[in-house]
Design an enzyme around this catalytic site. Sequence first.
Site, PDB file in Angstrom:
ATOM      1  N   GLY A 323       0.858  -1.183   0.000  1.00  0.00           N
ATOM      2  CA  GLY A 323       0.000   0.000   0.000  1.00  0.00           C
ATOM      3  C   GLY A 323       0.895   1.232   0.000  1.00  0.00           C
ATOM      4  NE  ARG A 324       4.181   2.311   5.256  1.00  0.00           N
ATOM      5  CZ  ARG A 324       3.639   2.812   6.366  1.00  0.00           C
ATOM      6  NH1 ARG A 324       3.804   4.080   6.654  1.00  0.00           N
ATOM      7  NH2 ARG A 324       2.958   2.035   7.184  1.00  0.00           N
ATOM      8  CE1 TYR A 365       0.688   4.179  14.147  1.00  0.00           C
ATOM      9  CE2 TYR A 365       0.978   5.159  11.979  1.00  0.00           C
ATOM     10  CZ  TYR A 365       0.277   4.346  12.834  1.00  0.00           C
ATOM     11  OH  TYR A 365      -0.827   3.686  12.369  1.00  0.00           O
ATOM     12  CB  CYS A 392      -6.885  22.979  20.546  1.00  0.00           C
ATOM     13  SG  CYS A 392      -7.557  24.384  19.691  1.00  0.00           S
ATOM     14  CD  GLU A 393      -3.606  16.776  21.568  1.00  0.00           C
ATOM     15  OE1 GLU A 393      -2.853  16.270  22.399  1.00  0.00           O
ATOM     16  OE2 GLU A 393      -4.843  16.794  21.672  1.00  0.00           O
TER      17      GLU A 393
END
Length: 464
Positions: A323-324, A365, A392-393
Amino acid sequence: MSRSAHPAGPRHGDVLPEAHATTPPADLNALDARVWSRTATRTADGALAVGGLDVRTLADEYGTPAYLLDEEDFRARCRAWRTAFGPGADVFYAGKAFLCRAVVRWLTEEGLNLDVCSGGELATALSGGMPAARIAMHGNNKSRAELAKAVTSGVGRIVVDSFQEIERLAGIAAEHGVRQKVQIRATVGVEAHTHEFIATAHEDQKFGFSLTGGDAAEAVRAVLKHPESLELIGVHSHIGSQIFDMSGFEVSARRVVGLLADIRDEHGVELPEIDLGGGLGIAYTPEDDPREPHEIAKALAEIVGRECEAANLAVPRLSVEPGRAIVGPTAFTLYEVGTVKQLDGIRTYVSVDGGMSDNIRTALYDADYSVVLAGRASAAEPMLARVVGKHCESGDIVVRDAFLPSDLAPGDLLAVPATGAYCRSMASNYNQVPRPPVVAVKDGQARVLVRRETEEDLLRLDVG
Ligand SMILES: *Cc1c(COP(=O)(O)O)cnc(C)c1O
């Protein structure tokens, strides 16, 4: 910072990622071929261009943030995989990396098959025109409705993942008068991540049937009890993500082939197929050094051939599920800088107009990315900065440590390469931020594949 996470996904081992580069690259404007799609280049006046289009024009036309997907690069990667594995094997693109109908069409035209793992992915695959026989369905908890849709659509294979599912699927297939082809997902006790793999990983995971515990052999018996509704065609394994080292496949192939030999000895049948899954790595930064499809195909053919010879089995048809490795390098995310905040003696924060809603991988990750100034070239001195989003993190980081020109200013465009996989497909509406569009570029033409969400889209779901 948590080190239990990993760019490739959660893992059991607690190995620190390699140290981040602390020396600036020789040329901040350079586009490293390892992380950029093949048509990415700089225009005469220094802007980034892809598919023959200047990012300044693309930003004007489609806004930022936006995912820009290099169609020529996507198709070339499909062809490289198809050619490397040849007519004797099947390449299934893992749709979860990124799926939309145009991608389905490209895959169909380039001769690839397609993995789906939900009703939504199956609907996209069918709507995009992928012949059902070339679709495989995965998942550890496919619903009855998803299984029924797969069976009645005629998908080529369903990879069964639990005893309950075998009975459920047998019932559904019988109900519809279908003999459904199935593979058994085996947990081979191999955990592969990037530069290392663990051959004796404990089998504490939600996917598949354990080989060592005997569940896989029991699953074979369970499937063979339904000869009218289920046709067992092979064994499947998938050992991890962002893998560079082929030795994990060596162990998994040995164990899968071992199961085929046990099946022959117990039931007198040689299953015709094995699937060794996906997980092949890409370069997120120039430090990563992935294998080419032809090298992977050659290595896998050798491994499977050797194991089959040792087990005295005919070599089964092989399938793989990248996929990647196909879509990851084909796209980059284009952002606009909103603020540059210099905290004296601490760090420089560069805020862009997206973040963890369009790329969750850094927060999730601890993934590494690179970034370049895209709207112009610059000869200014490098500065070490952290590129962050607008959410907001405080974990809302796009690129943890990046060298950017010190004349960077609000309004500049930044491009983060290798965001084709697991970015749009994992995007969220956190902070009610509409998700960015996916725009394909090729030969000087741009085409929206997935349009930008609007505030109306968000409000449409909110019934008040
Ligand atoms: C996720 C997954 C893939 C694809 O993994 P990549 O890292 O994108 O190559 C293939 N097969 C299965 C079963 C998967 O779960």
